[in-house]
Design a protein around this motif. Structure first.
Motif, PDB file in Angstrom:
ATOM      1  N   ASP A   1       0.838  -1.207   0.000  1.00 57.72           N
ATOM      2  CA  ASP A   1       0.000   0.000   0.000  1.00 57.72           C
ATOM      3  C   ASP A   1       0.872   1.257   0.000  1.00 57.72           C
ATOM      4  O   ASP A   1       0.376   2.350   0.229  1.00 57.72           O
ATOM      5  N   ARG A   2       2.176   1.065  -0.260  1.00 52.33           N
ATOM      6  CA  ARG A   2       3.134   2.165  -0.340  1.00 52.33           C
ATOM      7  C   ARG A   2       3.080   3.026   0.923  1.00 52.33           C
ATOM      8  O   ARG A   2       2.972   4.244   0.871  1.00 52.33           O
ATOM      9  N   ALA A   3       3.144   2.333   2.041  1.00 52.90           N
ATOM     10  CA  ALA A   3       3.111   2.996   3.353  1.00 52.90           C
ATOM     11  C   ALA A   3       1.845   3.818   3.537  1.00 52.90           C
ATOM     12  O   ALA A   3       1.855   4.866   4.186  1.00 52.90           O
ATOM     13  N   GLY A   4       0.745   3.347   2.963  1.00 47.97           N
ATOM     14  CA  GLY A   4      -0.534   4.019   3.118  1.00 47.97           C
ATOM     15  C   GLY A   4      -0.769   5.166   2.174  1.00 47.97           C
ATOM     16  O   GLY A   4      -1.803   5.841   2.253  1.00 47.97           O
ATOM     17  N   THR A   5       0.125   5.387   1.195  1.00 45.43           N
ATOM     18  CA  THR A   5      -0.037   6.530   0.293  1.00 45.43           C
ATOM     19  C   THR A   5      -1.020   6.262  -0.835  1.00 45.43           C
ATOM     20  O   THR A   5      -1.390   7.186  -1.567  1.00 45.43           O
ATOM     21  N   ILE A   6      -1.453   5.009  -0.996  1.00 44.48           N
ATOM     22  CA  ILE A   6      -2.484   4.716  -1.989  1.00 44.48           C
ATOM     23  C   ILE A   6      -3.679   4.020  -1.326  1.00 44.48           C
ATOM     24  O   ILE A   6      -4.530   3.453  -2.001  1.00 44.48           O
ATOM     25  N   ALA A   7      -3.736   4.055  -0.009  1.00 46.51           N
ATOM     26  CA  ALA A   7      -4.817   3.447   0.759  1.00 46.51           C
ATOM     27  C   ALA A   7      -5.688   4.572   1.325  1.00 46.51           C
ATOM     28  O   ALA A   7      -5.213   5.387   2.124  1.00 46.51           O
ATOM     29  N   TRP A   8      -6.953   4.613   0.909  1.00 48.00           N
ATOM     30  CA  TRP A   8      -7.811   5.749   1.218  1.00 48.00           C
ATOM     31  C   TRP A   8      -8.717   5.490   2.415  1.00 48.00           C
ATOM     32  O   TRP A   8      -9.306   4.420   2.555  1.00 48.00           O
ATOM     33  N   VAL A   9      -8.808   6.521   3.274  1.00 45.77           N
ATOM     34  CA  VAL A   9      -9.676   6.490   4.452  1.00 45.77           C
ATOM     35  C   VAL A   9     -10.284   7.893   4.602  1.00 45.77           C
ATOM     36  O   VAL A   9     -10.037   8.770   3.795  1.00 45.77           O
ATOM     37  N   ARG A  10     -11.062   8.081   5.666  1.00 48.87           N
ATOM     38  CA  ARG A  10     -11.602   9.394   6.005  1.00 48.87           C
ATOM     39  C   ARG A  10     -11.346   9.660   7.479  1.00 48.87           C
ATOM     40  O   ARG A  10     -11.369   8.738   8.293  1.00 48.87           O
ATOM     41  N   ARG A  11     -11.115  10.916   7.820  1.00 46.92           N
ATOM     42  CA  ARG A  11     -10.901  11.255   9.228  1.00 46.92           C
ATOM     43  C   ARG A  11     -12.109  10.884  10.081  1.00 46.92           C
ATOM     44  O   ARG A  11     -11.973  10.557  11.252  1.00 46.92           O
ATOM     45  N   GLY A  12     -13.287  10.990   9.503  1.00 43.57           N
ATOM     46  CA  GLY A  12     -14.512  10.671  10.213  1.00 43.57           C
ATOM     47  C   GLY A  12     -15.664  10.601   9.248  1.00 43.57           C
ATOM     48  O   GLY A  12     -15.519  10.885   8.048  1.00 43.57           O
ATOM     49  N   PRO A  13     -16.843  10.214   9.692  1.00 45.94           N
ATOM     50  CA  PRO A  13     -18.013  10.105   8.809  1.00 45.94           C
ATOM     51  C   PRO A  13     -18.316  11.421   8.099  1.00 45.94           C
ATOM     52  O   PRO A  13     -18.312  12.492   8.711  1.00 45.94           O
ATOM     53  N   GLY A  14     -18.536  11.332   6.793  1.00 45.41           N
ATOM     54  CA  GLY A  14     -18.901  12.504   6.017  1.00 45.41           C
ATOM     55  C   GLY A  14     -17.756  13.408   5.619  1.00 45.41           C
ATOM     56  O   GLY A  14     -17.963  14.405   4.915  1.00 45.41           O
TER      57      GLY A  14
END
Length: 296
Positions: free
Chosen positions: A171-184
């Motif tokens: 995942d290239r140290a998370g640089t291509i792994a997407w998340v969100r800080r919180g809902p919305g």
């Protein structure tokens, strides 16, 4: 054999060039200044003199305009720590000096492979910075890299990343792994989530100088009570454990390759992240200050 070949593909993969954002690196530099000013003020003055010969001095002068005395010197140390990120995509950039990555989640049997030159370059720049016979311009650049690499390697995702059936090139140290800080909230990279923990906006917005000033005031009392310990290998190994046992847990493991499908982080994960980030930036500042003692 297949997994070994897949691991070697990482040699060609784009890997992270930044750890903490400007706020985080500046905090490391400023806390290092405070520790060094208390323990070896002559070293602080020696560093100020060396930095007067930095080949990118004009950049520092612009960012220090209007400041005098200790406020100027503290800010100088903060700007030194962020300088290697400021010169990304220029001839002064050294992309693979920022990390020393091992696989900490997934195919961990392949953890014999380390991507990045942070460990070797920490030692090389420390030697240059301490060498009174070296040209001042070289020592000035080395000092910036010393502060920066030290900060980088306290960020867990500069020591650990994920490689498994879902992430065949990591995942290239998370640089291509997407998340969100919180809902919305908007999607962001997992790596960016860790980098920008000190940025209230999460997008390099707001008042950077004001944020750093407030955070410094909050963190400095905790730094004063901390005793420096260990060396680069210990700091690196601490980050490896944090990447394995904290960063790659819970909602982070649901990170996606599609930004639109990015999952929100839980409140518990974000609290854990902030606690770790604060502790690591404070530790980096204290340890960098100790590493610079005796410099003349």
């Amino acid at each position: 054999m297949l997994k070994r070949l897949l691991c070697l593909i990482l040699l060609c993969a784009a890997l992270p060039a930044a750890a903490w954002d400007n706020r985080g690196h500046r905090l490391t530099g400023e806390l290092a200044h405070d520790r060094l000013q208390a323990s070896d003020p002559a070293a602080v003055q020696a560093i100020v003199a060396i930095m007067a010969r930095h080949p990118d001095k004009a950049r520092f002068d612009r960012n220090l305009a209007g400041l005098t005395g200790e406020a100027r010197t503290r800010r100088l140390f903060g700007l030194m720590a962020r300088w290697p990120d400021d010169v990304r995509d220029t001839p002064a950039d050294r992309p693979d000096w920022h990390y020393a990555l091992k696989i900490v989640h997934g195919w961990t049997a392949l953890d014999w492979y380390t991507a990045g030159k942070a460990e070797a370059q920490w030692a090389a720049n420390l030697a240059t910075a301490r060498n009174a016979a070296a040209p001042p311009a070289q020592r000035a650049v080395a000092l910036c890299w010393l502060l920066h690499i030290g900060g980088d390697m306290h960020q867990p995702l500069h020591r650990g990343h994920r490689l498994d059936g879902s992430w065949l090139k990591s995942d290239r140290a998370g640089t291509i792994a997407w998340v969100r800080r919180g809902p919305g909230l908007p999607p962001m990279e997992l790596h960016q989530l860790w980098d920008k923990v000190f940025d209230p906006t999460g997008v390099d917005g707001g008042d950077e100088n004001g944020d750093v000033t407030r955070l410094h005031a909050a963190f400095a009392p905790r730094a004063a009570a901390m005793v420096p310990d260990g060396g680069f290998v210990q700091w690196r190994d601490e980050s490896e454990i944090l990447a394995r046992d904290s960063a790659y847990t819970g909602p982070a493991l649901r990170a996606t390759k599609a930004p639109a499908e990015a999952p929100p982080m839980t409140a518990a994960y974000m609290t854990m992240l902030r606690t770790i980030a604060e502790r690591r930036v404070i530790a980096a500042g204290v340890r960098m200050g100790a590493a610079l003692q005796g410099l003349r």
